[in-house]
Design an enzyme around this catalytic site. Structure first.
Site, short mmCIF file in Angstrom:
data_model
loop_
_atom_site.label_atom_id
_atom_site.label_comp_id
_atom_site.label_asym_id
_atom_site.label_seq_id
_atom_site.Cartn_x
_atom_site.Cartn_y
_atom_site.Cartn_z
N CYS A 143 41.55 5.20 22.82
CA CYS A 143 41.54 6.12 21.69
C CYS A 143 40.15 6.73 21.58
O CYS A 143 39.18 6.00 21.43
CB CYS A 143 41.83 5.34 20.41
SG CYS A 143 43.24 5.92 19.51
N VAL A 144 40.04 8.04 21.68
CA VAL A 144 38.72 8.64 21.60
C VAL A 144 38.57 9.53 20.37
O VAL A 144 39.51 9.74 19.64
CB VAL A 144 38.35 9.42 22.87
CG1 VAL A 144 37.86 8.47 23.95
CG2 VAL A 144 39.52 10.23 23.36
#
Lengths: 102, 111, 135
Positions: free
Chosen positions: B110-111
């Site tokens: 998850c960025v």
């Protein structure tokens, strides 16, 4: 003069252990730690070399690094002494110099 | 470092609102973290939050949303193991938002 | 789908002495989001990454070995371990964690993920890839 040799590299990756054993005089101590602990296990490609060296030098291995890698003490070559960090420090204190084979 | 108020105690969170000391999590902290997003936690929310905490305990990672959806479906049934249901509960992204309230790091990937 | 590529992650380092193993695992998990055809290879010192009973609390590091057991959830179920590498290290498959995945097409039947292969078989596997990432 008493020397403590330390090896923290895997024997399968580097020649640190081999070089160390070549230079360790009778009566000195060799401590395996970090990736070097792989060499303390019996049945490896380096086991015979270690057993031969143990006729003249004392072999030690850092228990915390063995545990980290899931390498149980029952897998070790007979006669290798397991030490903890305190034992590591004591070994360094007992010897005149420490030579690190990095 | 910012803090949130949990029943009079200041609890440290990072710049995205995730709990800093993962070990200090309590359900009260989870409720407070949700309140910060104007989210009232229901039993359905807690079901997912508790599942995430169990998953993290076992595997030492927060699951990706695809993995979460599949695993929820297996454990709680198909009517819950789909992204529509999970996004309704956690509109900011089920993995991201639920992990925050569960006191877990952001899911890997998850960025 | 024609845009699915064959990815192989080659792991050759011990788990805790360097950061390679953990970095590789994280890239694998991140890469899993792209739904490619992923295989993992464990050769040389990389086989130590999969040993069971790891406990690095004494060296002050996080135990990431349980995460390998989650790989099945990420549809990563081709985990190749080189036989010669195990043997040279006095290890057998019994020293490794039991990694499994659940086959959705067969009512979630649990199947083994690890396959022990010879060096020459590993060479073939490497030869079949579109992309190889080395750690």
């Amino acid at each position: 003069m008493a020397i403590l040799h330390t090896v923290n590299k895997s024997p399968f990756e580097r020649d640190a252990l081999e070089s160390c054993l070549k230079h360790a005089l009778a009566g000195s101590s060799v401590l395996l730690f970090e990736d070097g602990v792989a060499a303390a296990v019996d049945g490896t490609a380096y086991a015979d070399q270690i057993k031969g060296a143990m006729e003249n030098v004392s072999l030690f291995v850092l228990g915390e690094d063995l545990k980290a890698r899931g390498l149980g003490e029952h897998k070790l070559i007979d006669g290798i002494t397991v030490v903890d960090y305190k034992g590591f420090v004591e070994l360094a204190g007992k010897n005149d110099t420490v030579q690190s084979w990095l | 470092m910012s803090t949130i108020d949990v029943n009079g105690t200041a609890v440290e969170v990072d710049e995205e609102g995730y709990l800093v000391d993962l070990g200090s999590w309590t359900p009260e902290i989870g409720t407070a973290l949700a309140k910060g997003d104007d989210c009232e936690l229901t039993d359905n929310h807690w079901e997912v939050i508790n599942f995430l905490r169990e998953y993290y305990e076992e595997y030492q990672i927060a699951p990706a949303v695809r993995v979460l959806t599949k695993a929820i479906g297996k454990k709680l049934g198909k009517d819950k193991g789909n992204s529509k249901y999970l996004y309704e509960l956690f509109p900011y992204g089920p993995a991201k938002q639920a992990c925050k309230y569960a006191g877990l790091p952001k899911p890997t990937g998850c960025v | 789908m024609s845009d699915v590529k064959k990815f192989l992650y080659v792991n050759r380092k011990q788990p805790y002495g360097t950061i390679y193993a953990l970095e590789s695992l994280e890239v694998v998990l991140i890469g899993a989001a792209f739904e490619q055809d992923v295989s993992l290879a464990f050769v040389d010192d990389g086989v130590y990454q999969l040993t069971k009973g790891q406990d690095p609390s004494g060296i002050g590091m996080k135990n990431f070995s349980p995460t390998y057991t989650a790989l099945g959830d990420y549809d990563i179920n081709k985990i190749y371990v080189e036989k010669e590498s195990l043997e040279a290290r006095g290890l057998t498959i019994d020293d490794l964690q039991h990694l499994t995945w659940e086959d959705e097409d067969e009512d979630w039947a649990e199947k083994d993920s690890i396959r022990v292969v010879s060096a020459s078989e590993m060479a073939e596997i490497m030869d079949q890839q579109d992309i190889v990432l080395s750690f």
